[in-house]
Design a protein around this motif. Structure first.
Motif, short mmCIF file in Angstrom:
data_model
loop_
_atom_site.label_atom_id
_atom_site.label_comp_id
_atom_site.label_asym_id
_atom_site.label_seq_id
_atom_site.Cartn_x
_atom_site.Cartn_y
_atom_site.Cartn_z
N GLU A 215 14.35 7.52 20.17
CA GLU A 215 15.37 7.80 20.55
C GLU A 215 14.64 8.69 22.04
OE1 GLU A 215 16.87 12.24 20.45
OE2 GLU A 215 17.22 10.53 19.57
N ASN A 391 20.57 7.69 12.90
CA ASN A 391 20.31 8.53 14.26
C ASN A 391 18.94 8.78 14.00
OD1 ASN A 391 19.30 11.66 15.51
ND2 ASN A 391 20.48 10.33 16.61
N MET A 393 16.12 10.50 14.81
CA MET A 393 15.30 11.56 14.50
C MET A 393 15.36 11.97 13.16
SD MET A 393 14.49 12.95 17.30
CE MET A 393 13.32 14.77 16.11
N TYR A 397 12.01 12.35 10.53
CA TYR A 397 11.79 12.82 9.51
C TYR A 397 11.57 12.38 8.14
CZ TYR A 397 12.45 16.86 12.64
OH TYR A 397 12.91 17.67 12.98
N ASP A 476 13.57 20.75 8.40
CA ASP A 476 13.93 20.03 9.89
C ASP A 476 14.70 19.31 10.06
OD1 ASP A 476 12.29 22.01 11.23
OD2 ASP A 476 10.69 20.64 11.13
N ARG A 477 14.62 18.58 8.72
CA ARG A 477 15.88 16.98 8.94
C ARG A 477 17.07 17.64 8.86
NH1 ARG A 477 18.68 13.67 6.16
NH2 ARG A 477 18.56 11.35 6.50
N LYS A 479 17.69 21.03 9.16
CA LYS A 479 18.51 21.06 10.54
C LYS A 479 19.40 20.55 11.61
CE LYS A 479 16.47 24.24 13.93
NZ LYS A 479 15.29 24.84 15.02
N THR A 480 18.46 19.27 11.84
CA THR A 480 18.24 18.77 13.11
C THR A 480 19.57 18.18 12.49
OG1 THR A 480 16.13 18.09 13.09
CG2 THR A 480 17.85 15.91 13.81
N GLU A 481 19.62 17.23 11.19
CA GLU A 481 21.47 16.74 11.08
C GLU A 481 22.57 17.60 11.09
OE1 GLU A 481 23.31 14.76 6.50
OE2 GLU A 481 21.46 15.55 6.42
N LEU A 483 22.26 19.60 13.86
CA LEU A 483 22.81 20.02 14.58
C LEU A 483 23.17 18.81 15.46
CD1 LEU A 483 19.32 21.67 15.78
CD2 LEU A 483 21.71 22.93 16.17
N LEU A 484 23.01 17.64 14.99
CA LEU A 484 23.85 15.93 15.15
C LEU A 484 25.30 16.15 15.11
CD1 LEU A 484 21.19 13.57 14.01
CD2 LEU A 484 22.22 14.05 16.24
#
Length: 571
Positions: A215, A391, A393, A397, A476-477, A479-481, A483-484
């Motif tokens: 990353e 990705n 990130m 996770y 968190d995963r 949330k990151t997905e 946001l991505l």
């Protein structure tokens, strides 16, 4: 060039063979196609990932591709030289020039192999990306953290054996003799599967750390690309502004000539009569009216008694013609100030680019002459699917959650008893008894130890802790997905908008150029005002800059999408 281990050259048919050593130049240089990030299964090596994939398979072009790209050009040049040599030299001189011929070919070949890659590398964005990946200290620090995490895979093992030694200062008398010392060796063994689980947990955490490294690598490459395209945009904007500055200077000269000619032709002479003066006034006023801000002035073209009898025509022409000259000069001064500001803006970007590559801030950057329009090779939804799959990130996770599963398994295994095996060795000396020595034989006693994990609160607490950590990683995963997906939507929206704007400004630039040609023709025949020509030229400059910004935004959006996907989207 340290990869070249074998080199053969044949003069007869101008063929040469270059073979490369299997080892890589550096762990940050990739032996794969550009921007390939998919993990490639490979043989185990010292610097491999825990899952067996090579570290260097995640980077862009490696130096061997640069050398191979110049080989056809080298062969063509040497062939031309051979043909010229054969045609120009006689058979008697060929023998004399054989040494020179061979020396020249050898020198040219070495110069091409050793010099050309450096020149190409300084002009290619891919090679700048390689330099950044190899030299950036932040990326090196992240890779060192991964290497430190990977070393934890080798740490789980059996506990160290315990050796106890007891010596009696005053020998103890026993039935078997006099005991002088006691030796005890003990080895503890964890429950079955504990060491394998610990290694797997360290392996998953090392994978998570490696995904963080990827990353950071993607972000670094995105910054290099973004700065690179911004430098090209500023360079081209300065070029466009200078071209328009030359046009404005030509218009200034033309307006000044028109003003001088109009003033001299409209000045009255003593031999002229009043009606002739009025006629000249009407004609010159119509001519000078083209140089005014608002177009033609009706008050000058219609001769009134006051204007024809009390005021010369040059008084009416001079202010309007000079106003056009001053207006152009204001545009020139403003454009010169804009060019100076653009040149000043290049310095921070120049320093930033060199700092990303971790080299001297004064190092020259060779940029292409202009930006080319990129083309996407995949659809919108395919990019989103690739982001979800590749990705780093999200992969981080996933690795963390797999590691937490192993930690929970470790906590349960800690609740199992530990086994120990050892031996106790006691030394005895003969004991005197009624004038006779009794005993004195050493004794060996095997030992077995079992731990009793009866306190379950600590074990249960560890299991719950790991379950909470895993739930946190899952959230968190997600949330990151999300946001991505938002970044993907915004980047693709910017891509589509920039693509539409680029097509629009291409059409606008074409139309404005045609308009300028028509206005210049009309202006030369006194059918168009100078203000219209200036306005059209300003519109051309505005559309050119907007087109340049749209093209730059197109590249920026593509770079962001490639950073999200962690691979190249154009070929």
């Amino acid at each position: 060039m340290e990869n070249i281990k074998d080199f053969r050259f044949q003069i007869s048919d101008f063929r040469f063979v270059v073979s490369f050593s299997p080892q890589l130049v550096s762990p940050l240089t990739a032996p794969s196609k550009r921007f390939v990030e998919t993990q490639t299964s490979a043989k185990k090596s010292v610097k491999n990932l825990p899952d067996g994939s090579l570290v260097c398979d995640f980077f862009c072009v490696y130096r061997r591709e640069i050398i191979s790209s110049i080989l056809p050009q080298l062969v063509s040049t040497l062939t031309v030289f051979k043909r010229w040599f054969v045609e120009t030299q006689t058979s008697a001189k060929k023998t004399n020039f054989q040494t020179f011929y061979l020396s020249f070919l050898t020198f040219f070949l070495l110069l091409t192999l050793y010099g050309s890659p450096l020149t190409i590398q300084a002009q290619s964005l891919d090679d700048y990306l390689i330099q950044a990946a190899e030299n950036n200290p932040g990326l090196k620090a992240s890779y060192a953290r991964y290497q430190a995490a990977a070393e934890r895979v080798n740490q789980p093992s059996l506990a160290d054996p315990e050796l106890q030694v007891g010596v009696f200062p005053r020998p103890m008398k026993r039935f078997m003799g006099i005991q002088t010392a006691d030796f005890r060796l003990m080895q503890m063994f964890p429950w079955f599967g504990m060491i394998g689980t610990q290694k797997e947990e360290a392996n998953q955490m090392a994978k998570a750390q490696y995904q963080l490294f990827l990353e950071e690598k993607n972000q670094l490459l995105f910054q290099v690309k973004s700065t690179w395209y911004e430098l090209i945009r500023l360079q081209e904007e300065i070029k466009i502004s200078r071209q328009n500055l030359e046009y404005f200077k030509k218009y200034e000269d033309l307006a000044l000539i028109r003003f001088q000619v109009g003033s001299s032709s409209s000045s009255p002479s003593p031999s002229q009569s009043l009606p002739q003066t009025n006629t000249a006034s009407s004609s010159s006023a119509g001519s000078s009216g083209m140089n005014t801000m608002g177009g033609r002035d009706n008050s000058m073209t219609s001769p009134s008694p006051m204007s024809s009898g009390m005021q010369p025509t040059s008084m009416a022409n001079s202010p309007s013609g000079m106003s056009a000259v001053l207006q152009i000069r204001m545009q020139i001064i403003e454009l010169e100030n804009t060019i100076e500001q653009l040149q000043a803006n290049l310095d921070p970007l120049h320093i930033k680019f060199n700092q990303l590559l971790n080299r001297d801030i004064r190092t020259e950057i060779q940029l292409p002459s202009q930006l080319e329009k990129p083309e996407l090779t995949v659809s919108k939804l395919e990019i989103l699917d690739s982001i979800r799959q590749n990705n780093p990130m999200l992969a981080m996770y996933d690795a963390e959650m797999a590691g937490y599963d192993q930690q929970a398994k470790m906590a349960r295994l800690e609740g199992k008893p530990m086994l120990g095996a050892g031996v106790n060795y006691m030394t005895f000396a003969p004991r005197p008894e009624n004038g006779m020595f009794m005993g004195g034989e050493n004794m060996v006693m095997p030992m077995v130890t079992v731990s009793l994990p009866i306190y379950r609160k600590r074990i249960n607490s560890k299991i719950k802790e790991v379950e909470y950590l895993k739930a946190s990683a899952q959230h968190d995963r997600q949330k990151t997905e999300n946001l991505l997906a938002m970044d993907w939507a915004n980047a693709f929206r910017d891509w589509e908008q920039s693509d539409r704007n680029l097509r629009l400004y291409d059409q606008q630039v074409t139309l404005v150029k045609q308009q300028i040609q028509l206005l210049e023709t009309s202006f030369s025949t006194n059918n168009a005002s100078f203000e219209e020509v200036l306005q059209a030229q300003q519109q051309l400059l505005e559309y050119q800059l907007k087109r340049l910004n749209a093209l730059n935004q197109l590249h920026q959006s593509l770079s962001l999408l490639e950073a999200l996907v962690s691979s190249s989207l154009t070929f």
